[in-house]
Write a protein that holds these residues in place. Structure first.
Motif, short mmCIF file in Angstrom:
data_model
loop_
_atom_site.label_atom_id
_atom_site.label_comp_id
_atom_site.label_asym_id
_atom_site.label_seq_id
_atom_site.Cartn_x
_atom_site.Cartn_y
_atom_site.Cartn_z
N ARG A 183 0.81 -1.21 0.00
CA ARG A 183 0.00 0.00 0.00
C ARG A 183 0.84 1.26 0.00
N ARG A 184 2.14 1.15 0.24
CA ARG A 184 3.02 2.32 0.30
C ARG A 184 3.69 2.54 -1.04
N LEU A 185 3.26 3.58 -1.74
CA LEU A 185 3.81 3.90 -3.06
C LEU A 185 4.57 5.23 -3.04
N VAL A 186 4.59 5.90 -1.91
CA VAL A 186 5.33 7.15 -1.75
C VAL A 186 6.23 7.01 -0.54
N ASP A 187 7.46 7.50 -0.65
CA ASP A 187 8.41 7.36 0.45
C ASP A 187 9.23 8.63 0.60
N PHE A 188 9.41 9.05 1.85
CA PHE A 188 10.35 10.13 2.16
C PHE A 188 11.73 9.48 2.31
N LEU A 189 12.54 9.58 1.30
CA LEU A 189 13.87 8.98 1.36
C LEU A 189 14.69 9.67 2.45
#
Length: 315
Positions: free
Chosen positions: A239-245
């Motif tokens: 469900r996680r398709l966005v990430d704060f690198l």
């Protein structure tokens, strides 16, 4: 690379005469026995946070470390990131004057919490403060070094994790110090799985009599958005398709290696034990104080009233 010995028995490894130092990176509730064994042997240690999950166990480990004179540090990784080192230096050198207030807000997605409750031997020892809030608490107490905490007031909520795993969503509270300084602290590890911060998203403000310093550590400066789930990071979820690198403490993969604050922390520890250089690692005594403070938050929230600091281990 060939190992001299592979064993599933940590006692066998730590008892070997050629072993002079050890990193204890077991699950949080399994630090105590290896730490006691290593201290008895006089081995230099880097222990993952927290020192223990029970305050009485933490006191026992600290007492053994102090009795044997062992050099033991605890893995509060945030201390090895440039922004927190810079903040500490400005406070230490008096750029803000006398610090009068620190505010801290931590947000985390619930993957961390669900995993922590799943792995726990005793769920009563797991809380957002003890397992994850401890990092932000260590930073706050580090910035307020030298000030004496006197009282803690806190409240918790359990609307999300309570029904799922009988857990706590988050805790907010206030620490008052002997000189009148205050620390406002809040954290939640119950945000939706889709929340992009892999582990930590933190905002801090440090106010002094002649200056203010604000730190945006939310990691929103590098945002990765994809059509397909990623395979790296903390407990990847489809469900996680966005990430704060940059929000995952071990680091981000590049050229087959993890680059991040845990790398700096570990290399700094190697320099500490091999070259004798001073490092910003948290001492065992600082780690015990930090655990006591997180437990004080939990206790104040449970009792519904302020509690005096320091707290006893069993009350």
């Amino acid at each position: 690379m060939q190992a001299d010995l592979v064993s599933e028995d940590w006692r066998e490894l730590l008892a070997r005469p050629e072993v002079t130092a050890v990193i204890i990176a077991t699950d949080e509730h399994l630090h105590v026995e290896p730490a006691l064994f290593a201290a008895d042997r006089g081995l230099s240690m880097m222990i993952e946070k927290p020192l223990a999950t029970r305050l009485e166990d933490s006191a026992r480990v600290l007492a053994e470390i102090e009795r044997t004179g062992t050099d033991a540090v605890v893995g509060y990784t945030q201390r090895f990131r440039r922004r927190w080192l810079s903040a500490k230096e400005r406070v230490r050198t008096g750029a803000l004057g006398e610090v009068t207030m620190v505010t801290s807000r931590t947000l985390m997605n619930r993957l961390v919490a669900l995993d922590a409750y799943r792995r726990a031997g005793d769920r009563s020892t797991v809380s957002p403060m003890v397992v994850s809030g401890t990092h932000a608490m260590d930073i706050a107490l580090w910035l307020l070094d030298g000030k004496m905490p006197m009282e803690v007031y806190a409240r918790s909520v359990d609307s999300v994790l309570g029904p799922q795993v009988q857990g706590i969503d988050g805790t907010a509270g206030l620490i008052t110090f002997a000189d009148g300084a205050v620390c406002q602290f809040g954290m939640s590890w119950a945000l939706p799985v889709a929340w992009p911060a892999a582990v930590y998203s933190l905002d801090v403000a440090i106010l002094g009599t002649s200056g203010v310093l604000t730190i945006d550590d939310t990691h929103r400066d590098i945002v990765l958005a994809t059509d397909d789930p990623q395979t790296e990071g903390y407990a990847p979820d489809k469900r996680r398709l966005v990430d704060f690198l940059g929000s995952y403490p071990p680091g981000d993969m590049a050229f087959g290696e993890l680059w991040g604050p845990m790398r700096e922390e570990t290399l700094g520890w190697f320099d500490r034990i091999s070259l004798g250089v001073a490092t910003p690692h948290a001492t065992a005594a600082e780690a015990h104080r930090c655990l006591m403070m997180t437990k004080a938050f939990d206790r104040a929230a449970q009792l519904g009233r302020p509690v005096a600091f320091p707290i006893d281990a069993t009350g």
